[in-house]
Scaffold this motif. Structure first.
Motif, PDB file in Angstrom:
ATOM      1  N   LYS A 103      33.315  39.054  34.309  1.00  0.00           N
ATOM      2  CA  LYS A 103      34.712  38.787  33.994  1.00  0.00           C
ATOM      3  C   LYS A 103      35.530  38.863  35.276  1.00  0.00           C
ATOM      4  O   LYS A 103      35.569  39.898  35.927  1.00  0.00           O
ATOM      5  CB  LYS A 103      35.231  39.802  32.988  1.00  0.00           C
ATOM      6  CG  LYS A 103      36.653  39.545  32.559  1.00  0.00           C
ATOM      7  CD  LYS A 103      37.103  40.556  31.530  1.00  0.00           C
ATOM      8  CE  LYS A 103      38.532  40.292  31.132  1.00  0.00           C
ATOM      9  NZ  LYS A 103      38.989  41.303  30.157  1.00  0.00           N
ATOM     10  N   LEU A 104      36.142  37.766  35.644  1.00  0.00           N
ATOM     11  CA  LEU A 104      37.000  37.731  36.818  1.00  0.00           C
ATOM     12  C   LEU A 104      38.428  38.012  36.384  1.00  0.00           C
ATOM     13  O   LEU A 104      38.889  37.501  35.369  1.00  0.00           O
ATOM     14  CB  LEU A 104      36.921  36.374  37.512  1.00  0.00           C
ATOM     15  CG  LEU A 104      35.556  35.997  38.058  1.00  0.00           C
ATOM     16  CD1 LEU A 104      35.588  34.596  38.635  1.00  0.00           C
ATOM     17  CD2 LEU A 104      35.137  36.981  39.121  1.00  0.00           C
ATOM     18  N   LYS A 105      39.097  38.830  37.155  1.00  0.00           N
ATOM     19  CA  LYS A 105      40.480  39.179  36.844  1.00  0.00           C
ATOM     20  C   LYS A 105      41.310  38.992  38.103  1.00  0.00           C
ATOM     21  O   LYS A 105      41.579  39.941  38.821  1.00  0.00           O
ATOM     22  CB  LYS A 105      40.524  40.628  36.354  1.00  0.00           C
ATOM     23  CG  LYS A 105      41.806  41.019  35.717  1.00  0.00           C
ATOM     24  CD  LYS A 105      41.685  42.426  35.138  1.00  0.00           C
ATOM     25  CE  LYS A 105      42.945  42.834  34.461  1.00  0.00           C
ATOM     26  NZ  LYS A 105      42.846  44.184  33.922  1.00  0.00           N
ATOM     27  N   PRO A 106      41.699  37.740  38.396  1.00  0.00           N
ATOM     28  CA  PRO A 106      42.438  37.494  39.637  1.00  0.00           C
ATOM     29  C   PRO A 106      43.869  38.045  39.555  1.00  0.00           C
ATOM     30  O   PRO A 106      44.436  38.175  38.462  1.00  0.00           O
ATOM     31  CB  PRO A 106      42.454  35.975  39.753  1.00  0.00           C
ATOM     32  CG  PRO A 106      42.316  35.499  38.350  1.00  0.00           C
ATOM     33  CD  PRO A 106      41.483  36.524  37.633  1.00  0.00           C
ATOM     34  N   SER A 107      44.407  38.349  40.681  1.00  0.00           N
ATOM     35  CA  SER A 107      45.829  38.695  40.774  1.00  0.00           C
ATOM     36  C   SER A 107      46.424  37.811  41.862  1.00  0.00           C
ATOM     37  O   SER A 107      45.785  37.533  42.866  1.00  0.00           O
ATOM     38  CB  SER A 107      46.022  40.185  41.073  1.00  0.00           C
ATOM     39  OG  SER A 107      45.504  40.495  42.332  1.00  0.00           O
ATOM     40  N   TYR A 108      47.643  37.424  41.670  1.00  0.00           N
ATOM     41  CA  TYR A 108      48.281  36.503  42.589  1.00  0.00           C
ATOM     42  C   TYR A 108      49.506  37.159  43.212  1.00  0.00           C
ATOM     43  O   TYR A 108      50.220  37.916  42.554  1.00  0.00           O
ATOM     44  CB  TYR A 108      48.692  35.214  41.861  1.00  0.00           C
ATOM     45  CG  TYR A 108      47.510  34.501  41.266  1.00  0.00           C
ATOM     46  CD1 TYR A 108      46.770  33.634  42.038  1.00  0.00           C
ATOM     47  CD2 TYR A 108      47.139  34.709  39.942  1.00  0.00           C
ATOM     48  CE1 TYR A 108      45.668  32.980  41.505  1.00  0.00           C
ATOM     49  CE2 TYR A 108      46.046  34.065  39.407  1.00  0.00           C
ATOM     50  CZ  TYR A 108      45.312  33.194  40.192  1.00  0.00           C
ATOM     51  OH  TYR A 108      44.227  32.556  39.664  1.00  0.00           O
TER      52      TYR A 108
END
Length: 113
Positions: A103-108
């Motif tokens: 599970k990828l959980k990107p933050s920007y």
């Protein structure tokens, strides 16, 4: 059991952990970069993917270390230990694991111009 000298690039098991506001500067930047390099997945078809980490490993080994500790890419609370000489440790048990999903959980964040 042998004693081994490990260099620790992990943020999760860093013993002299800095407070959040103190986590800046060149040491923090290099620690973050190195742990990212060692824990990031790579494309197995790219035969040059290991070159940067292999170079760093050889430099670390040349300075008398037996291995490194770095954060896990699969477990946000986990870490990995890589030994340059596998005869320094003996496994207590073995298990075959099949990773079925990540599970990828990107933050920007905004980029300053």
């Amino acid at each position: 059991m042998n004693n081994v000298r490990l260099i620790n690039f992990s943020n999760s098991v860093f013993q002299n952990r800095q407070k959040e506001k103190e986590r800046e500067g060149s040491e923090f930047t290099w620690r973050e970069l190195i742990t990212w390099m060692f824990s990031s997945p790579f494309d197995p078809r790219d035969d040059t993917a290991y070159v940067p980490t292999q170079y760093l490993s050889e430099r670390i080994k040349g300075n008398g270390y037996d291995g490194i500790i770095y954060d896990s890419a699969l477990n946000p609370n986990g870490y990995n230990v890589t030994l340059f000489n596998t005869t320094l440790a003996k496994p207590r048990s073995r298990q075959l694991a099949k990773v079925q999903s990540i599970k990828l959980k990107p933050s920007y964040h905004a980029v300053k111009e």
